[in-house]
Design a protein around this motif. Structure first.
Motif, PDB file in Angstrom:
ATOM      1  N   UNK A 100       0.859  -1.185   0.000  1.00  0.00           N
ATOM      2  CA  UNK A 100       0.000   0.000   0.000  1.00  0.00           C
ATOM      3  C   UNK A 100       0.892   1.231   0.000  1.00  0.00           C
ATOM      4  N   UNK A 101       0.722   2.070  -1.008  1.00  0.00           N
ATOM      5  CA  UNK A 101       1.528   3.281  -1.152  1.00  0.00           C
ATOM      6  C   UNK A 101       0.646   4.522  -1.111  1.00  0.00           C
ATOM      7  N   UNK A 102       1.184   5.636  -0.591  1.00  0.00           N
ATOM      8  CA  UNK A 102       0.464   6.903  -0.759  1.00  0.00           C
ATOM      9  C   UNK A 102       0.688   7.393  -2.200  1.00  0.00           C
ATOM     10  N   UNK A 107      11.264  12.525  -2.535  1.00  0.00           N
ATOM     11  CA  UNK A 107      11.160  12.564  -1.082  1.00  0.00           C
ATOM     12  C   UNK A 107      11.062  11.164  -0.505  1.00  0.00           C
ATOM     13  N   UNK A 108      10.724  11.115   0.780  1.00  0.00           N
ATOM     14  CA  UNK A 108      10.614   9.843   1.495  1.00  0.00           C
ATOM     15  C   UNK A 108       9.147   9.608   1.857  1.00  0.00           C
ATOM     16  N   UNK A 109       8.693   8.389   1.583  1.00  0.00           N
ATOM     17  CA  UNK A 109       7.302   8.013   1.844  1.00  0.00           C
ATOM     18  C   UNK A 109       7.280   6.688   2.597  1.00  0.00           C
ATOM     19  N   UNK A 110       6.194   6.429   3.289  1.00  0.00           N
ATOM     20  CA  UNK A 110       6.008   5.167   4.008  1.00  0.00           C
ATOM     21  C   UNK A 110       5.182   4.224   3.145  1.00  0.00           C
ATOM     22  N   UNK A 161       8.013   0.090   5.563  1.00  0.00           N
ATOM     23  CA  UNK A 161       9.356   0.501   5.173  1.00  0.00           C
ATOM     24  C   UNK A 161       9.278   1.887   4.549  1.00  0.00           C
ATOM     25  N   UNK A 162      10.430   2.541   4.487  1.00  0.00           N
ATOM     26  CA  UNK A 162      10.515   3.857   3.861  1.00  0.00           C
ATOM     27  C   UNK A 162      10.888   3.689   2.406  1.00  0.00           C
ATOM     28  N   UNK A 163      10.216   4.413   1.551  1.00  0.00           N
ATOM     29  CA  UNK A 163      10.517   4.433   0.120  1.00  0.00           C
ATOM     30  C   UNK A 163      11.065   5.817  -0.192  1.00  0.00           C
TER      31      UNK A 163
END
Length: 152
Positions: A121-123, A129-132, A145-147
């Motif tokens: 599941x991605x935003x 930048x960095x996303x969860x 994890x951080x993407x």
């Protein structure tokens, strides 16, 4: 009213139960449909013991799957973050978007673990930048994890 009969289902029946379930049905339904079609078997003490043994084995299998998912979660969280390179334009906006397949490929490259892209599941990612990202490994176990999206 007639007495109900207990049967053990040998196949899934919609609106009645799953394979291995002990159900109570009308005698005519059992006698005329379930037993002749091989869908149900009369509940005898021996059959009930087999059902319990099968249920215990299934619970053990599900517990092992959950433990495996826990170990995979720990391995994924050790990796911590994955980096994905995308072509960027003005104001750090990227061309296209980061897909779950991109994240699955990055995880495979970083940790040598295959992750099903349908469980990720991605935003909405439109900028650098960095996303969860949440990864569902089991119905009860999910890892985060951080993407990190960087310019290529």
């Amino acid at each position: 009213m007639a007495k109900r009969i207990q049967l053990v289902l040998s196949r899934d029946v919609s609106k009645l139960g799953k394979s291995g379930d002990l159900v109570e049905v009308a005698p005519g339904y059992a006698r005329n449909y379930l037993i002749p079609q091989g869908i149900g078997v009369s509940a005898t003490p021996g059959i009930l013991k087999q059902v319990e043994r099968r249920r215990a084995l299934e619970q053990q299998r599900l517990l092992e799957l959950k433990q495996e998912a826990e170990t995979r979660k720990q391995a994924l969280e050790k990796v911590g973050s994955v980096s994905i390179a995308k072509q960027a334009g003005e104001k750090d906006s990227i061309f296209g978007t980061v897909t779950t397949q991109d994240v699955a490929d990055a995880i495979l490259a970083a940790s040598k673990q295959e992750v099903d892209r349908r469980g990720i599941t991605l935003p909405e990612i439109n900028r650098l930048g960095t996303y969860k990202a949440e990864i569902k490994l089991h119905p009860d176990v999910s890892a985060t994890i951080d993407v990190e999206v960087v310019a290529s």
